[in-house]
Design a protein around this motif. Structure first.
Motif, short mmCIF file in Angstrom:
data_model
loop_
_atom_site.label_atom_id
_atom_site.label_comp_id
_atom_site.label_asym_id
_atom_site.label_seq_id
_atom_site.Cartn_x
_atom_site.Cartn_y
_atom_site.Cartn_z
N HIS A 1 12.84 14.44 -33.91
CA HIS A 1 12.00 13.26 -33.58
C HIS A 1 10.82 13.56 -33.08
O HIS A 1 10.48 14.33 -32.05
CB HIS A 1 12.89 13.01 -32.21
N MET A 2 9.80 13.22 -33.84
CA MET A 2 8.45 13.48 -33.65
C MET A 2 7.89 13.36 -32.26
O MET A 2 7.21 13.99 -31.64
CB MET A 2 7.53 13.18 -34.78
N ASP A 3 8.49 12.23 -31.63
CA ASP A 3 7.96 11.93 -30.26
C ASP A 3 8.39 12.95 -29.35
O ASP A 3 7.60 13.23 -28.24
CB ASP A 3 8.35 10.54 -29.73
N VAL A 4 9.37 13.27 -29.46
CA VAL A 4 10.05 14.43 -28.57
C VAL A 4 9.18 15.75 -28.91
O VAL A 4 8.81 16.40 -27.85
CB VAL A 4 11.43 14.74 -28.99
N SER B 1 29.04 12.35 -21.62
CA SER B 1 28.25 11.63 -22.60
C SER B 1 27.82 12.53 -23.48
O SER B 1 27.80 14.15 -23.17
CB SER B 1 27.12 10.84 -21.98
N HIS B 2 27.11 12.13 -24.91
CA HIS B 2 26.71 13.28 -25.70
C HIS B 2 25.44 13.99 -24.88
O HIS B 2 25.21 15.37 -25.39
CB HIS B 2 25.94 12.46 -26.88
N SER C 1 21.87 9.29 -26.91
CA SER C 1 21.37 8.04 -27.18
C SER C 1 19.76 7.82 -26.55
O SER C 1 19.55 8.76 -25.88
CB SER C 1 22.26 6.96 -26.41
N ALA C 2 19.21 6.90 -27.27
CA ALA C 2 17.68 6.80 -26.91
C ALA C 2 17.51 6.88 -25.22
O ALA C 2 16.48 7.59 -24.90
CB ALA C 2 16.98 5.60 -27.41
N GLU C 3 18.26 6.15 -24.60
CA GLU C 3 17.90 5.95 -22.95
C GLU C 3 18.24 7.52 -22.42
O GLU C 3 17.49 7.79 -21.24
CB GLU C 3 18.75 5.08 -22.59
N ASP C 4 18.84 8.41 -23.03
CA ASP C 4 19.04 9.74 -22.54
C ASP C 4 18.11 10.63 -22.97
O ASP C 4 18.12 12.03 -22.27
CB ASP C 4 20.51 10.31 -22.60
N VAL C 5 17.20 10.38 -24.02
CA VAL C 5 16.29 11.27 -24.31
C VAL C 5 15.27 12.04 -23.30
O VAL C 5 15.11 13.16 -22.98
CB VAL C 5 15.54 10.97 -25.61
N PRO C 6 14.60 11.15 -22.61
CA PRO C 6 13.63 11.42 -21.53
C PRO C 6 14.20 12.45 -20.53
O PRO C 6 13.48 13.47 -20.28
CB PRO C 6 13.08 10.33 -20.90
N ASP C 7 15.34 12.27 -20.21
CA ASP C 7 16.08 13.25 -19.18
C ASP C 7 16.00 14.46 -19.88
O ASP C 7 15.84 15.72 -19.22
CB ASP C 7 17.43 12.56 -18.96
N LEU C 8 16.53 14.55 -20.99
CA LEU C 8 16.82 15.94 -21.84
C LEU C 8 15.11 16.58 -22.00
O LEU C 8 15.17 17.89 -21.87
CB LEU C 8 17.33 15.77 -23.22
N VAL C 9 14.50 15.71 -22.29
CA VAL C 9 13.04 16.25 -22.43
C VAL C 9 12.67 16.84 -21.14
O VAL C 9 11.96 17.92 -21.21
CB VAL C 9 12.01 15.18 -22.92
N GLU C 10 12.79 16.16 -20.28
CA GLU C 10 12.61 16.82 -18.81
C GLU C 10 13.14 18.17 -18.63
O GLU C 10 12.41 19.10 -18.18
CB GLU C 10 12.60 15.63 -17.87
N LEU C 11 14.40 18.15 -19.08
CA LEU C 11 15.27 19.39 -18.80
C LEU C 11 14.54 20.76 -19.55
O LEU C 11 14.38 21.68 -19.08
CB LEU C 11 16.62 19.21 -19.09
#
Ligand SMILES: Nc1ncnc2c1ncn2[C@@H]1O[C@H](COP(=O)(O)OP(=O)(O)O)[C@@H](O)[C@H]1O
Ligand SMILES: [Mg+2]
Length: 252
Positions: free
Chosen positions: A209-212, A152-153, A182-192
């Motif tokens: 993405h300002m939330d990130v 995946s991306h 994709s939006a659902e994968d963002v939290p995982d990358l943030v955690e990494l």
């Protein structure tokens, strides 16, 4: 170097012809710090990363890394000194495995990467071990022998991060790591990305993405027309009138 800085830029000037791309850029990043570089399109964010990693030479100013003046060092030398990076657009080899991609990135095509990939040379095994560890670190150890085309991306972005880590980076520069994810994968990358920052490893990222940005950043640096418009604690920067004006008409 001033006490506490891992990276220090002083008065960077970069022009292309008559165009001033970066003007008087000075900034410091402390060990373990996560700094988000933000600014409208064309502000000079990618160029600044190129200046830090050495693919672009500024006309004047200096870059000090861990107390050493690296202003005239080329990109491979800086990478060996612990400055790792990812690029805004993906650059992986789809038909190679994750492990092969990371092993290639470890040496770079000009060093031992290709030899390591082909399994020749004394350090081939070492290179593959390092690549494997780096993939473990980004959570993709189990997929090391799959082709990149199956990912995946978000997973591709993680492989790129693994490449930036493989030569033992003490600072990673990530250029829009959430692009295409994709939006659902963002939290995982943030955690990494949070996990990448350790007391000795700093992270600098360009992110829209300002939330990130607000989840990750210890500090924000705002670039506008190639100049540092504001920097500081995210809350203060977001409330800065000049920053709000610079972003008029753009999503902040
Ligand atoms: N190789 C180049 N030749 C001419 N102009 C360039 C080149 N690279 C960047 N620029 C210009 O420099 C400015 C900053 O670009 P860039 O660093 O890519 O901005 P950002 O990453 O903030 O969107 C832009 O105006 C861009 O057009
Ligand atoms: Mg850019």
């Amino acid at each position: 170097m001033s006490a506490g800085s891992a990276l220090e830029l002083a008065d960077i000037q970069y022009r292309i012809g008559a165009a001033r791309i970066l003007t008087d850029v000075s900034l410091r990043i402390a060990p373990g710090e996560i700094v988000c570089l933000i600014g409208p399109n064309g502000a000079g964010k990618t160029t600044l990363m190129n200046v830090i990693t050495g693919t672009v030479q500024p006309q004047s100013g200096s870059i000090t890394w861990q107390g050493r003046d690296v202003t005239r060092h080329g990109p491979h030398h800086r990478s060996r000194l612990g400055l790792g990076r990812t690029f805004q657009t993906s650059y992986l080899f789809d038909q190679l495995t994750l492990l092969e991609n990371v092993a290639l990135g470890a040496g770079g095509p000009h060093a031992s990467g290709f030899r390591g990939l082909l399994g020749i040379g004394a350090n081939a095994r070492h290179l593959r071990e390092q690549a494997g560890e780096s993939l473990e670190m980004v959570g993709l150890g189990a997929k090391a022998h799959q082709r990149v085309s199956s990912l995946s991306h978000a997973e591709r972005r993680k492989v790129e991060i693994a490449i930036s880590l493989v030569s033992g980076a003490d600072m990673v520069l990530l250029d829009e790591p959430m692009a295409g994810v994709s939006a659902e994968d963002v939290p995982d990358l943030v955690e990494l990305i949070q996990r990448l920052a350790t007391p000795t490893t700093s992270v600098m990222l360009v992110e829209h993405h300002m939330d990130v940005v607000l989840q990750l950043a210890h500090r924000l640096v705002v670039l506008h027309h190639g100049e540092v418009l504001a920097e500081g604690h995210p809350d203060d920067v977001m409330n800065n009138r000049e920053v709000q004006t610079a972003y008029m008409g753009e999503e902040l």
